[in-house]
Design an enzyme around this catalytic site. Structure first.
Site, PDB file in Angstrom:
ATOM      1  N   LYS A 142       0.842  -1.217   0.000  1.00 35.69           N
ATOM      2  CA  LYS A 142       0.000   0.000   0.000  1.00 35.69           C
ATOM      3  C   LYS A 142       0.868   1.255   0.000  1.00 35.69           C
ATOM      4  O   LYS A 142       0.699   2.137  -0.838  1.00 35.69           O
ATOM      5  CB  LYS A 142      -0.906  -0.003   1.237  1.00 35.69           C
ATOM      6  CG  LYS A 142      -1.573   1.339   1.494  1.00 35.69           C
ATOM      7  CD  LYS A 142      -2.519   1.307   2.679  1.00 35.69           C
ATOM      8  CE  LYS A 142      -1.941   1.781   3.989  1.00 35.69           C
ATOM      9  NZ  LYS A 142      -1.740   3.209   4.169  1.00 35.69           N
ATOM     10  N   ASN A 143       1.794   1.319   0.969  1.00 33.20           N
ATOM     11  CA  ASN A 143       2.540   2.564   1.135  1.00 33.20           C
ATOM     12  C   ASN A 143       3.623   2.771   0.082  1.00 33.20           C
ATOM     13  O   ASN A 143       4.344   3.762   0.101  1.00 33.20           O
ATOM     14  CB  ASN A 143       3.112   2.649   2.559  1.00 33.20           C
ATOM     15  CG  ASN A 143       1.986   2.833   3.571  1.00 33.20           C
ATOM     16  OD1 ASN A 143       0.860   3.167   3.193  1.00 33.20           O
ATOM     17  ND2 ASN A 143       2.273   2.602   4.841  1.00 33.20           N
ATOM     18  N   ARG A 156      -4.347   9.418   3.677  1.00 32.64           N
ATOM     19  CA  ARG A 156      -3.178  10.236   4.002  1.00 32.64           C
ATOM     20  C   ARG A 156      -2.354  10.586   2.755  1.00 32.64           C
ATOM     21  O   ARG A 156      -1.867  11.691   2.590  1.00 32.64           O
ATOM     22  CB  ARG A 156      -2.317   9.418   4.971  1.00 32.64           C
ATOM     23  CG  ARG A 156      -1.198  10.152   5.595  1.00 32.64           C
ATOM     24  CD  ARG A 156      -1.662  10.941   6.770  1.00 32.64           C
ATOM     25  NE  ARG A 156      -0.724  11.983   7.104  1.00 32.64           N
ATOM     26  CZ  ARG A 156      -1.099  13.164   7.553  1.00 32.64           C
ATOM     27  NH1 ARG A 156      -2.357  13.462   7.728  1.00 32.64           N
ATOM     28  NH2 ARG A 156      -0.198  14.065   7.844  1.00 32.64           N
ATOM     29  N   CYS A 212      -5.615   7.776   8.944  1.00 33.50           N
ATOM     30  CA  CYS A 212      -5.820   7.325  10.325  1.00 33.50           C
ATOM     31  C   CYS A 212      -5.563   8.466  11.296  1.00 33.50           C
ATOM     32  O   CYS A 212      -4.663   9.279  11.097  1.00 33.50           O
ATOM     33  CB  CYS A 212      -4.881   6.161  10.620  1.00 33.50           C
ATOM     34  SG  CYS A 212      -5.213   4.725   9.597  1.00 33.50           S
ATOM     35  N   ARG A 219      -0.968  15.272  12.828  1.00 32.10           N
ATOM     36  CA  ARG A 219      -0.067  14.748  11.787  1.00 32.10           C
ATOM     37  C   ARG A 219       0.259  15.893  10.821  1.00 32.10           C
ATOM     38  O   ARG A 219      -0.276  15.965   9.715  1.00 32.10           O
ATOM     39  CB  ARG A 219      -0.706  13.564  11.046  1.00 32.10           C
ATOM     40  CG  ARG A 219      -0.927  12.355  11.934  1.00 32.10           C
ATOM     41  CD  ARG A 219      -1.558  11.200  11.196  1.00 32.10           C
ATOM     42  NE  ARG A 219      -0.641  10.494  10.323  1.00 32.10           N
ATOM     43  CZ  ARG A 219      -0.989   9.450   9.565  1.00 32.10           C
ATOM     44  NH1 ARG A 219      -2.221   9.002   9.595  1.00 32.10           N
ATOM     45  NH2 ARG A 219      -0.105   8.869   8.776  1.00 32.10           N
ATOM     46  N   ASP A 249       3.643   0.665  12.140  1.00 33.70           N
ATOM     47  CA  ASP A 249       2.450   0.047  11.537  1.00 33.70           C
ATOM     48  C   ASP A 249       2.240  -1.398  12.008  1.00 33.70           C
ATOM     49  O   ASP A 249       1.172  -1.971  11.790  1.00 33.70           O
ATOM     50  CB  ASP A 249       2.535   0.068  10.003  1.00 33.70           C
ATOM     51  CG  ASP A 249       2.511   1.479   9.467  1.00 33.70           C
ATOM     52  OD1 ASP A 249       2.150   2.393  10.218  1.00 33.70           O
ATOM     53  OD2 ASP A 249       2.881   1.670   8.296  1.00 33.70           O
ATOM     54  N   ARG A 267      -9.094  -0.407   3.646  1.00 30.26           N
ATOM     55  CA  ARG A 267      -8.224   0.642   3.078  1.00 30.26           C
ATOM     56  C   ARG A 267      -6.845   0.080   2.760  1.00 30.26           C
ATOM     57  O   ARG A 267      -6.188   0.549   1.837  1.00 30.26           O
ATOM     58  CB  ARG A 267      -8.067   1.800   4.078  1.00 30.26           C
ATOM     59  CG  ARG A 267      -9.266   2.708   4.177  1.00 30.26           C
ATOM     60  CD  ARG A 267      -8.956   3.934   5.007  1.00 30.26           C
ATOM     61  NE  ARG A 267      -7.627   4.413   4.697  1.00 30.26           N
ATOM     62  CZ  ARG A 267      -6.756   4.889   5.578  1.00 30.26           C
ATOM     63  NH1 ARG A 267      -7.081   4.995   6.836  1.00 30.26           N
ATOM     64  NH2 ARG A 267      -5.562   5.290   5.190  1.00 30.26           N
TER      65      ARG A 267
HETATM   66  N1  EPU Z   1       5.694  14.728  10.931  1.00 28.97           N
HETATM   67  C1  EPU Z   1       5.798  16.067  11.194  1.00 28.97           C
HETATM   68  N2  EPU Z   1       5.824  16.919  10.125  1.00 28.97           N
HETATM   69  C2  EPU Z   1       5.775  16.486   8.840  1.00 28.97           C
HETATM   70  C3  EPU Z   1       5.667  15.114   8.587  1.00 28.97           C
HETATM   71  C4  EPU Z   1       5.646  14.242   9.656  1.00 28.97           C
HETATM   72  O1  EPU Z   1       5.842  16.504  12.350  1.00 28.97           O
HETATM   73  O2  EPU Z   1       5.810  17.319   7.926  1.00 28.97           O
HETATM   74  C5  EPU Z   1       5.686  13.778  12.068  1.00 28.97           C
HETATM   75  C6  EPU Z   1       4.387  12.960  12.141  1.00 28.97           C
HETATM   76  O3  EPU Z   1       3.370  13.651  12.825  1.00 28.97           O
HETATM   77  C7  EPU Z   1       4.847  11.716  12.844  1.00 28.97           C
HETATM   78  C8  EPU Z   1       6.282  11.537  12.327  1.00 28.97           C
HETATM   79  O4  EPU Z   1       6.690  12.805  11.848  1.00 28.97           O
HETATM   80  O5  EPU Z   1       4.886  11.940  14.216  1.00 28.97           O
HETATM   81  C9  EPU Z   1       6.450  10.522  11.205  1.00 28.97           C
HETATM   82  O6  EPU Z   1       5.502  10.790  10.172  1.00 28.97           O
HETATM   83  P1  EPU Z   1       5.740  10.326   8.677  1.00 28.97           P
HETATM   84  O7  EPU Z   1       5.734  11.537   7.827  1.00 28.97           O
HETATM   85  O8  EPU Z   1       6.920   9.431   8.606  1.00 28.97           O
HETATM   86  O9  EPU Z   1       4.434   9.488   8.421  1.00 28.97           O
HETATM   87  P2  EPU Z   1       3.346   9.637   7.273  1.00 28.97           P
HETATM   88  O10 EPU Z   1       4.004   9.980   5.982  1.00 28.97           O
HETATM   89  O11 EPU Z   1       2.234  10.488   7.758  1.00 28.97           O
HETATM   90  C10 EPU Z   1       3.588   7.132   6.566  1.00 28.97           C
HETATM   91  C11 EPU Z   1       2.645   5.980   6.335  1.00 28.97           C
HETATM   92  C12 EPU Z   1       2.090   5.515   7.666  1.00 28.97           C
HETATM   93  C13 EPU Z   1       3.246   5.104   8.571  1.00 28.97           C
HETATM   94  C14 EPU Z   1       4.244   6.257   8.710  1.00 28.97           C
HETATM   95  C15 EPU Z   1       5.480   5.886   9.490  1.00 28.97           C
HETATM   96  C16 EPU Z   1       1.757   6.327   4.148  1.00 28.97           C
HETATM   97  C17 EPU Z   1       0.623   6.731   3.302  1.00 28.97           C
HETATM   98  N3  EPU Z   1       1.580   6.410   5.458  1.00 28.97           N
HETATM   99  O12 EPU Z   1       2.810   8.155   7.193  1.00 28.97           O
HETATM  100  O13 EPU Z   1       1.293   4.370   7.375  1.00 28.97           O
HETATM  101  O14 EPU Z   1       2.741   4.798   9.845  1.00 28.97           O
HETATM  102  O15 EPU Z   1       4.656   6.704   7.399  1.00 28.97           O
HETATM  103  O16 EPU Z   1       6.116   4.800   8.921  1.00 28.97           O
HETATM  104  O17 EPU Z   1       2.795   5.930   3.656  1.00 28.97           O
HETATM  105  C18 EPU Z   1      -0.419   2.812   7.732  1.00 28.97           C
HETATM  106  O18 EPU Z   1      -0.119   2.285   6.653  1.00 28.97           O
HETATM  107  O19 EPU Z   1      -1.213   2.281   8.557  1.00 28.97           O
HETATM  108  C19 EPU Z   1       0.172   4.093   8.085  1.00 28.97           C
HETATM  109  C20 EPU Z   1      -0.336   4.871   9.021  1.00 28.97           C
END
Ligand code: EPU
Length: 418
Positions: A25-26, A95, A119, A124, A307, A399
């Site tokens: 997915k990701n 997301r 989620c 976030r 995850d 999802r």
């Molecule tokens: N963060 C910030 N500012 C930013 C971006 C992130 O403060 O501009 C913080 C977030 O709030 C969090 C941390 O940094 O505390 C890490 O966030 P990250 O950006 O790595 O996560 P994401 O891109 O929002 C993706 C996956 C998530 C997975 C996380 C961590 C996708 C679509 N989503 O989220 O997947 O948990 O990376 O590996 O790729 C899932 O598949 O269930 C899922 C939630």
């Protein structure tokens, strides 16, 4: 109004047999978004049939991208883009819609995207994505409900992420591969999906080096050409199946996965007392019970993935002793435990730390999936429990998991969708 699906699980059966893992997915979400950047049609293989991908396809079609799906494969023709503002109601469903901003910025120099949904784990923010785009000389306006980014000409730059972000690293990489000159991303995330997205972009003629390390170097190119690309298997689905096998004291071979991506989980399962063997693209997980409590701390890759924290805590609910689970990535990722209390779980959550006291067994109960991986955790708890577990809000699970009920039934689970 259609009645939403529920999953009904009659627990207590061992999972045995073979299961094949589909595309990630990701990884598929950024790869499909990255296809927008191309100047020719591209063929993407091994796309999972999950809700988030269906929504992204609908959004891209709304922007004039022609997409022909053929089973797990899709031909994406982004050559006649007609819009730069994807539908807000659809963007709010997940997301990864934030990737459209980086892709549109790289492709046509502008995009307006509503804040992404997905989620709910507390705040976030996307400030690091915005910081990266501004670093590439884009003007970014942040409104209450949406973000607009514009650039007459994107310029390569050195960008330091203040924290390690998967989404931020990929999004800025998407825009930077069409910027003029060189970009260096410092403190980049290293997850397998970042490497896969970079490999896809490079297959289209981008020049990205160092993906998978914390420093990614990108030389901007003027054109990207068509290619055929197959998305890597889903690391989190693989892990969920491994945990489900262990939790039901089963014996399951998971095919079509990448064992190297699973090392942090495999090591934890061994510590718990579960046997894990791998060969080529197959992982076999065997358990005879007698699980021991362990401590788990989520980390960025190659650490234990956030995850898998939720599915893993289901397994720990019956492990002998006290397990401490520490979530370092998100503020509120323990909602599944609140639900599992109804199933006889003994857990206490203080902020980002959950203390789980192993109990001899779980009892089925009606529960609600608050988010995607919470849903997976509840499915595993339902498989472990005696009696019936009814899970509501199955849309959340759909999802990110393709036909989870069919796959588990094929391994011997008593699970049906009503
Ligand atoms: N963060 C910030 N500012 C930013 C971006 C992130 O403060 O501009 C913080 C977030 O709030 C969090 C941390 O940094 O505390 C890490 O966030 P990250 O950006 O790595 O996560 P994401 O891109 O929002 C993706 C996956 C998530 C997975 C996380 C961590 C996708 C679509 N989503 O989220 O997947 O948990 O990376 O590996 O790729 C899932 O598949 O269930 C899922 C939630």
């Amino acid at each position: 109004m259609p009645v939403p699906d529920k999953l009904v699980i009659h627990g207590g059966r061992r999972l045995t047999g073979d299961v094949r893992i589909g595309g990630g997915k990701n990884t598929s979400l950024p790869v499909l978004s990255a296809a927008l950047l191309c100047d020719e049609p591209v063929r993407i293989e091994n796309l999972p049939d999950i809700n988030d991908i269906r929504v992204l396809i609908e959004i891209l079609r709304g922007l004039g991208v022609r997409i022909t799906r053929d089973g797990d494969d899709a031909v994406v023709d982004p050559t006649r883009l007609t819009g730069t503002s994807p539908r807000p109601d659809l963007c709010q469903k997940f997301r990864a819609s934030y990737y459209l901003l980086g892709a549109l910025l790289g492709k046509v120099g502008e995009g307006t995207v509503s804040y992404p949904g997905g989620c709910d784990f507390g705040a976030r923010p996307i400030d690091q994505h915005v910081k990266g785009f501004r670093g590439l000389s884009a003007e970014v306006e942040e409104h209450a409900d949406f973000v607009t980014a514009r650039a007459k000409a994107l310029q390569g730059a050195e960008i330091y992420f203040d924290l390690v972000t998967v989404g931020g690293t990929i999004n800025v990489m998407l825009a930077a591969c069409r910027a003029s000159g060189n970009t260096i991303l410092h403190n980049a995330a290293k997850e397998p999906h970042i490497v896969d997205t970079a490999n896809f972009l490079n297959s289209m003629g981008a020049h990205i080096r160092g993906a998978g390390t914390n420093m990614i170097r990108i030389r901007g190119v003027e054109r990207l050409h068509g290619c055929t690309y197959s998305v890597i298997p889903d690391q989190i689905q693989t892990g969920t199946m491994m945990i489900a096998a262990a939790a039901t004291q089963g014996d399951v071979c998971i095919h079509g996965c990448i064992p190297a991506h699973m090392e942090s989980l495999s090591a934890k399962l061994l510590e718990i007392g579960v046997r894990v063997d791998d060969q080529d693209d197959v992982i076999r997980v065997r358990s005879l019970g007698g699980h021991r409590a362990v401590n788990v701390k989520t980390q960025v890759y190659p650490g234990f993935p956030t995850d898998l924290q939720q599915p893993m805590s289901s397994l720990l609910t019956t492990a002998a002793g006290t397990s401490i689970v520490t979530e370092t990535i998100f503020d509120q990722r323990f909602k599944h435990l609140e639900q599992m209390i109804r199933m006889g779980v003994r857990a206490n959550v203080q902020g980002r730390v959950a203390t789980i006291e192993g109990v001899p067994g779980l009892i089925g109960a009606p529960v609600v999936a608050s988010d995607l991986r919470a849903g997976a955790a509840l499915v595993i708890a339902g498989l472990m429990a005696q009696g019936n577990t009814e899970i509501e809000n199955v849309d959340m699970i759909d999802r990110g998991y393709e036909r989870i009920d069919d796959r588990l039934r094929a391994l011997g689970a008593d699970i049906r969708r009503t």
